[in-house]
Write a protein that holds these residues in place. Structure first.
Motif, PDB file in Angstrom:
ATOM      1  N   LYS A 160       1.113  -0.970   0.083  1.00  0.00           N
ATOM      2  CA  LYS A 160       0.046   0.434  -0.165  1.00  0.00           C
ATOM      3  C   LYS A 160       1.426   1.126  -0.112  1.00  0.00           C
ATOM      4  CE  LYS A 160      -3.719  -1.950   1.990  1.00  0.00           C
ATOM      5  NZ  LYS A 160      -4.275  -2.044   2.942  1.00  0.00           N
ATOM      6  N   PRO A 161       1.750   1.575  -1.085  1.00  0.00           N
ATOM      7  CA  PRO A 161       2.179   2.713  -1.400  1.00  0.00           C
ATOM      8  C   PRO A 161       1.455   4.031  -0.351  1.00  0.00           C
ATOM      9  CG  PRO A 161       1.714   1.755  -2.974  1.00  0.00           C
ATOM     10  CD  PRO A 161       1.039   1.316  -2.337  1.00  0.00           C
ATOM     11  N   GLY A 162       2.578   4.668   0.350  1.00  0.00           N
ATOM     12  CA  GLY A 162       1.978   5.952   1.378  1.00  0.00           C
ATOM     13  C   GLY A 162       1.208   5.219   1.809  1.00  0.00           C
ATOM     14  N   ARG A 163       1.599   4.623   2.217  1.00  0.00           N
ATOM     15  CA  ARG A 163       0.516   4.531   3.800  1.00  0.00           C
ATOM     16  C   ARG A 163       1.440   3.920   4.526  1.00  0.00           C
ATOM     17  NH1 ARG A 163      -3.944   0.649   4.688  1.00  0.00           N
ATOM     18  NH2 ARG A 163      -3.644   1.032   7.132  1.00  0.00           N
ATOM     19  N   TYR A 164       1.778   3.988   6.366  1.00  0.00           N
ATOM     20  CA  TYR A 164       2.551   3.934   7.209  1.00  0.00           C
ATOM     21  C   TYR A 164       1.860   3.738   8.448  1.00  0.00           C
ATOM     22  CZ  TYR A 164       5.863   5.932   3.930  1.00  0.00           C
ATOM     23  OH  TYR A 164       6.850   6.353   3.005  1.00  0.00           O
ATOM     24  N   LYS A 165       2.289   3.077   9.776  1.00  0.00           N
ATOM     25  CA  LYS A 165       1.739   2.785  10.758  1.00  0.00           C
ATOM     26  C   LYS A 165       3.546   2.977  11.797  1.00  0.00           C
ATOM     27  CE  LYS A 165      -0.945   1.561  12.033  1.00  0.00           C
ATOM     28  NZ  LYS A 165      -2.820   2.678  11.826  1.00  0.00           N
ATOM     29  N   TRP A 166       2.749   4.032  12.619  1.00  0.00           N
ATOM     30  CA  TRP A 166       3.994   3.980  13.929  1.00  0.00           C
ATOM     31  C   TRP A 166       4.678   2.357  14.727  1.00  0.00           C
ATOM     32  CZ3 TRP A 166       7.280   7.847  14.082  1.00  0.00           C
ATOM     33  CH2 TRP A 166       6.964   8.801  13.888  1.00  0.00           C
ATOM     34  N   VAL A 167       5.741   1.674  14.413  1.00  0.00           N
ATOM     35  CA  VAL A 167       6.001   1.431  15.538  1.00  0.00           C
ATOM     36  C   VAL A 167       6.395   1.347  16.439  1.00  0.00           C
ATOM     37  CG1 VAL A 167       6.908  -1.437  15.978  1.00  0.00           C
ATOM     38  CG2 VAL A 167       6.128  -0.642  13.549  1.00  0.00           C
ATOM     39  N   LEU A 168       6.416   1.228  18.224  1.00  0.00           N
ATOM     40  CA  LEU A 168       7.011   1.445  18.753  1.00  0.00           C
ATOM     41  C   LEU A 168       7.934  -0.011  19.419  1.00  0.00           C
ATOM     42  CD1 LEU A 168       7.755   3.186  21.351  1.00  0.00           C
ATOM     43  CD2 LEU A 168       5.456   2.666  22.860  1.00  0.00           C
ATOM     44  N   LEU A 169       8.930   0.056  19.315  1.00  0.00           N
ATOM     45  CA  LEU A 169       9.477  -1.961  19.873  1.00  0.00           C
ATOM     46  C   LEU A 169      10.316  -1.879  21.387  1.00  0.00           C
ATOM     47  CD1 LEU A 169      12.016  -1.383  17.051  1.00  0.00           C
ATOM     48  CD2 LEU A 169      10.850  -4.039  17.980  1.00  0.00           C
ATOM     49  N   ASN A 170      10.312  -2.975  21.893  1.00  0.00           N
ATOM     50  CA  ASN A 170      11.006  -2.283  23.286  1.00  0.00           C
ATOM     51  C   ASN A 170      12.029  -3.534  23.829  1.00  0.00           C
ATOM     52  OD1 ASN A 170       8.487  -2.948  24.468  1.00  0.00           O
ATOM     53  ND2 ASN A 170       9.994  -2.942  26.399  1.00  0.00           N
ATOM     54  N   SER A 171      12.728  -3.560  24.830  1.00  0.00           N
ATOM     55  CA  SER A 171      13.152  -4.885  24.873  1.00  0.00           C
ATOM     56  C   SER A 171      12.876  -5.053  26.064  1.00  0.00           C
ATOM     57  CB  SER A 171      14.799  -4.770  25.335  1.00  0.00           C
ATOM     58  OG  SER A 171      15.100  -5.068  23.975  1.00  0.00           O
ATOM     59  N   VAL A 172      12.464  -6.966  26.691  1.00  0.00           N
ATOM     60  CA  VAL A 172      11.913  -7.088  28.289  1.00  0.00           C
ATOM     61  C   VAL A 172      12.464  -8.230  28.376  1.00  0.00           C
ATOM     62  CG1 VAL A 172       9.812  -7.904  28.839  1.00  0.00           C
ATOM     63  CG2 VAL A 172       9.367  -6.326  27.036  1.00  0.00           C
ATOM     64  N   SER A 173      13.983  -7.743  29.507  1.00  0.00           N
ATOM     65  CA  SER A 173      14.434  -8.456  30.116  1.00  0.00           C
ATOM     66  C   SER A 173      15.118  -9.910  29.173  1.00  0.00           C
ATOM     67  CB  SER A 173      13.741  -9.138  30.955  1.00  0.00           C
ATOM     68  OG  SER A 173      14.005  -9.930  32.223  1.00  0.00           O
ATOM     69  N   THR A 174      14.604 -10.102  28.228  1.00  0.00           N
ATOM     70  CA  THR A 174      15.633 -11.229  27.335  1.00  0.00           C
ATOM     71  C   THR A 174      14.941 -11.461  25.829  1.00  0.00           C
ATOM     72  OG1 THR A 174      14.094 -13.378  27.865  1.00  0.00           O
ATOM     73  CG2 THR A 174      16.412 -12.971  29.734  1.00  0.00           C
ATOM     74  N   THR A 175      13.728 -10.719  25.777  1.00  0.00           N
ATOM     75  CA  THR A 175      12.990 -11.124  24.764  1.00  0.00           C
ATOM     76  C   THR A 175      13.013  -9.422  24.089  1.00  0.00           C
ATOM     77  OG1 THR A 175      11.227 -11.848  24.037  1.00  0.00           O
ATOM     78  CG2 THR A 175      11.033 -11.266  26.280  1.00  0.00           C
ATOM     79  N   MET A 176      11.552  -9.731  23.775  1.00  0.00           N
ATOM     80  CA  MET A 176      11.943  -7.808  22.704  1.00  0.00           C
ATOM     81  C   MET A 176       9.476  -8.064  22.328  1.00  0.00           C
ATOM     82  SD  MET A 176      14.311  -6.236  20.500  1.00  0.00           S
ATOM     83  CE  MET A 176      13.510  -4.983  20.433  1.00  0.00           C
ATOM     84  N   GLN A 177       9.536  -6.993  22.819  1.00  0.00           N
ATOM     85  CA  GLN A 177       7.666  -6.763  22.345  1.00  0.00           C
ATOM     86  C   GLN A 177       8.079  -5.366  21.201  1.00  0.00           C
ATOM     87  OE1 GLN A 177       4.818  -6.417  25.274  1.00  0.00           O
ATOM     88  NE2 GLN A 177       6.314  -4.575  26.089  1.00  0.00           N
ATOM     89  N   TYR A 178       6.358  -5.620  20.520  1.00  0.00           N
ATOM     90  CA  TYR A 178       6.164  -4.446  19.499  1.00  0.00           C
ATOM     91  C   TYR A 178       5.342  -3.682  19.471  1.00  0.00           C
ATOM     92  CZ  TYR A 178       5.259  -6.747  15.443  1.00  0.00           C
ATOM     93  OH  TYR A 178       4.686  -8.170  14.211  1.00  0.00           O
ATOM     94  N   PHE A 179       4.487  -3.100  19.592  1.00  0.00           N
ATOM     95  CA  PHE A 179       3.196  -2.126  19.510  1.00  0.00           C
ATOM     96  C   PHE A 179       2.938  -1.543  17.926  1.00  0.00           C
ATOM     97  CE2 PHE A 179       4.821  -2.145  23.852  1.00  0.00           C
ATOM     98  CZ  PHE A 179       3.836  -2.805  24.467  1.00  0.00           C
ATOM     99  N   ILE A 180       1.684  -1.883  17.291  1.00  0.00           N
ATOM    100  CA  ILE A 180       1.475  -0.994  16.366  1.00  0.00           C
ATOM    101  C   ILE A 180       0.581  -0.108  16.705  1.00  0.00           C
ATOM    102  CG2 ILE A 180       0.720  -1.041  13.650  1.00  0.00           C
ATOM    103  CD1 ILE A 180       1.900  -4.174  14.130  1.00  0.00           C
ATOM    104  N   GLY A 181       0.143   1.102  16.092  1.00  0.00           N
ATOM    105  CA  GLY A 181      -0.428   2.164  16.205  1.00  0.00           C
ATOM    106  C   GLY A 181      -0.522   3.790  16.052  1.00  0.00           C
TER     107      GLY A 181
END
Ligand code: FRU
Length: 504
Positions: free
Chosen positions: A235-256
């Motif tokens: 979908k050219p021109g479409r974006y979402k914001w992503v927040l990534l973070n590390s949690v002790s030994t792993t990582m997670q992300y939020f889309i928003g």
């Protein structure tokens, strides 16, 4: 006597030169420093034709300590050249994780001559206030700048630039927010599971914008966050914001969405999304200042704090993941991050082996043998089936990568892969598994094995697993397995890969 000494020294240096990067377990297309300890990637930034990779580094040893920013550069994200330490520990202040920006508009005023552009590193100063009392530490955000493409750095004289007088307050990731013509920083309160957002016009004075969290996985301390705009696939021109973070030994992300002040997650209630479901992916952050139109690129530390200090490797300790491109994809109405190895990795491919349409019960050994290999495979699992591939196989040992049809899970099992006894905690991380979706009844895997590291991209990159393994160097076999013979291996493509090391 002198002559004998000279000959010995010459032989020795020749030997050390030719054996560098060829040591047991040394990855050949994953970055590791020539020697000593590394953890998080830091300051990922593209500037003047170079991808910079800074990293948490101990210049003096093979264990964590004296944290400084090590430095390597690459023209293609595949071959790296290590440079001298960029930002060293100084006095009581270690240089913890952070990011790097290109100050094109000279907002900080560090560029003094016409045409000069400053690179600015924003990192956490970890200050030891009292060398006797161990927990008497203070973390604050500091900056340093370079006017020569990152080769030499000057610490800002009025550091710190953001100080809340807190013991734990770290890992600033800064980016330029064009709509507001301002810098944005994400930085964490680890114990509170909070990512704080700040803004600045000049990288020197920062003001608070908002807090994000606690949210998602709060089972460990939060570290190394990153907020970025990611294009939606197809979908050219479409974006979402992503927040990534590390949690002790792993990582997670939020889309928003991010409005210049607040990040709002749109993850479905309670759903925890991870950029990697393996045991060894941490502190991942993305590149700043990539050329217009380039996909975001993520690199993580391919390791796990539970046992990182005891890996059976020498003289380096710690490696980076392959750089991965990021996109958002909407699948069955759910938005996910999809990751793929950067395309430049294809340059390392040697002659391809290809097989198609195989069906059997038990195991089938392939003719190709390598511990430095890329594999693309598509299989159609039968019901009640478990099927997949064994790597680094030999003498009854192997790493198993499989799909269990009965639980619809992809798993990686390293319990029988080699040395698993170097740290007691490694035993708690022998198997990783994650639910994946069949696509038209098919499972597609894109696998990289690089001596002591495997990265597995499944479901077209929606699911990734990174796992270290320490196999006997002689075990180079590659074996398909199909538990009850109903699997059809539609296609296997395999490429032994060249080494990516740039010799100094
Ligand atoms: C994450 C981390 C960061 C910190 C750095 C210290 O792995 O703990 O929070 O800045 O490592 O080396």
């Amino acid at each position: 006597m002198l002559a004998a000494c000279i000959v010995t020294i010459a032989l020795f240096s020749q030997q050390t030169n030719t054996s560098l990067y060829k040591e047991k377990y040394r990855p050949q297309f994953h970055f590791s420093p020539a020697k000593n300890w590394t953890n998080d990637p830091n300051g990922l930034v593209y500037f003047n034709g170079e991808y910079h990779l800074f990293y948490q580094y101990n210049p003096f040893g093979n264990g964590w300590g004296h944290m400084s920013w090590g430095h390597a550069v690459s023209k293609d994200l595949v071959s790296w050249k290590e440079l001298p330490v960029a930002i060293p520990e100084e006095g009581n202040t270690m240089i913890f994780s952070g990011s790097c920006v290109v100050d094109k508009y000279n907002t900080a005023g560090f560029a003094v001559k016409p045409g000069q552009v400053a690179m600015v590193a924003v990192y956490t100063g970890h200050n030891n206030l009292d060398s006797i009392k161990k927990d008497s530490t203070l973390q604050n955000q500091q900056i340093a700048y370079s006017l020569d493409n990152g080769r030499t750095w000057t610490k800002y004289k009025d550091n710190p630039v953001l100080d809340l007088k807190r013991k734990d307050f770290r890992d600033p990731k800064v980016f330029w927010y064009e709509p507001g013509k301002k810098w944005i920083m994400t930085v964490v309160f680890p114990e509170e599971h909070i990512v704080q957002l700040y803004t600045s016009k000049n990288l020197k004075q920062w003001s608070f914008l908002s807090d994000f969290g606690p949210a998602g996985d709060i089972n460990g301390i939060w570290e190394c966050s990153d907020l970025l705009k990611v294009p939606v696939k197809g979908k050219p021109g479409r974006y979402k914001w992503v927040l990534l973070n590390s949690v002790s030994t792993t990582m997670q992300y939020f889309i928003g969405e991010f409005d210049g002040k607040i990040f709002r997650s749109e993850n479905a209630n309670g759903k925890i999304l991870r950029p990697d479901y393996g045991a060894d992916f941490y502190a991942g952050i993305t590149y700043n200042n990539l050329p217009a139109g380039a996909l975001p690129v993520l690199i993580g530390w391919a390791n796990n704090w539970s046992y990182a200090g005891n890996l059976p490797v020498f003289p380096w300790k710690g490696i980076m993941s392959m750089p991965r491109t990021l996109q958002i994809q909407e699948i069955n109405g759910v938005q996910m991050l999809v990751q793929n190895p950067v395309p430049a990795i294809k340059k390392l491919r040697r002659a391809q082996t290809q097989l198609s349409n195989i069906q059997f019960t038990g195991t089938k050994k392939l003719d190709a043998e390598s511990q430095q290999v890329e594999i693309e495979m598509t299989m159609d699992p039968g019901r009640e089936d478990s099927c997949g591939i064994r790597l680094a196989a030999g003498n009854g040992k192997y790493l198993s990568i499989g799909y269990a049809e009965y639980t619809q899970e992809l798993y990686v099992d390293r319990s029988n892969s080699g040395d698993t006894g170097f740290h007691p905690a490694f035993k708690n991380w022998l198997q990783s598994k994650v639910g994946i979706m069949e696509n038209n009844n098919k499972i597609k895997l894109h696998i990289f094995l690089d001596k002591s590291i495997a990265e597995i991209f499944a479901d077209y990159g929606q699911v990734v697993l990174t796992e270290q393994l320490f196999p006997d160097e002689k075990n180079k076999g590659i074996i398909l397995f199909s538990k009850n013979g109903k699997t059809v291996f539609d296609s296997i493509k395999l490429w032994p890969l060249k080494s990516a090391w740039v010799r100094k």
